[in-house]
Design an enzyme around this catalytic site. Sequence first.
Site, PDB file in Angstrom:
ATOM      1  N   GLU A   1      -3.229   0.814  -3.655  1.00 57.89           N
ATOM      2  CA  GLU A   1      -3.952   0.567  -2.406  1.00 57.89           C
ATOM      3  C   GLU A   1      -4.026  -0.929  -2.079  1.00 57.89           C
ATOM      4  OE1 GLU A   1      -5.320   2.348  -0.046  1.00 57.89           O
ATOM      5  OE2 GLU A   1      -5.791   4.336  -0.829  1.00 57.89           O
TER       6      GLU A   1
ATOM      7  N   LYS B   1       0.875  -1.177   0.000  1.00 62.13           N
ATOM      8  CA  LYS B   1       0.000   0.000   0.000  1.00 62.13           C
ATOM      9  C   LYS B   1       0.904   1.217   0.000  1.00 62.13           C
ATOM     10  CE  LYS B   1      -3.489   2.376   2.833  1.00 62.13           C
ATOM     11  NZ  LYS B   1      -4.351   2.834   1.772  1.00 62.13           N
TER      12      LYS B   1
ATOM     13  N   THR C   1      -2.612   6.806   0.079  1.00 60.07           N
ATOM     14  CA  THR C   1      -3.817   6.901   0.885  1.00 60.07           C
ATOM     15  C   THR C   1      -4.674   7.984   0.259  1.00 60.07           C
ATOM     16  OG1 THR C   1      -4.724   7.146   3.115  1.00 60.07           O
ATOM     17  CG2 THR C   1      -2.808   8.513   2.569  1.00 60.07           C
TER      18      THR C   1
END
Length: 103
Positions: free
Chosen positions: A74, A21, A24
């Site tokens: 993500e 990841k 954000t």
Amino acid sequence: MQPNDITFFQRFQDDILAGRKTITIRDASEAHFKVGDILRVGRFEDEEYFCTIEVTDTSTVTLETLTEKHAQQENMTREELKRVIAEIYPHQTQFYVIEFKCL
């Protein structure tokens, strides 16, 4: 104890630490981060610090303009990403992408 600059749901911690990841997506309340910022990261649930990240890029996006690349960054599918963002930020359309790397 030093406060955290940004928090993530605990379910994302392992993906962040493993480099799976790398972005954000946040609302306007967190649009102030800029490239080069070094941020202490904590878990949303308990504010426990778990890593430090550096912001490497920022941009804006809407649910309609989310791409497969965003989803890969993500570590989820595009449809899953759209669903998660809509759940976290109901009734919002403009979002801020914060790209980062763990230090």
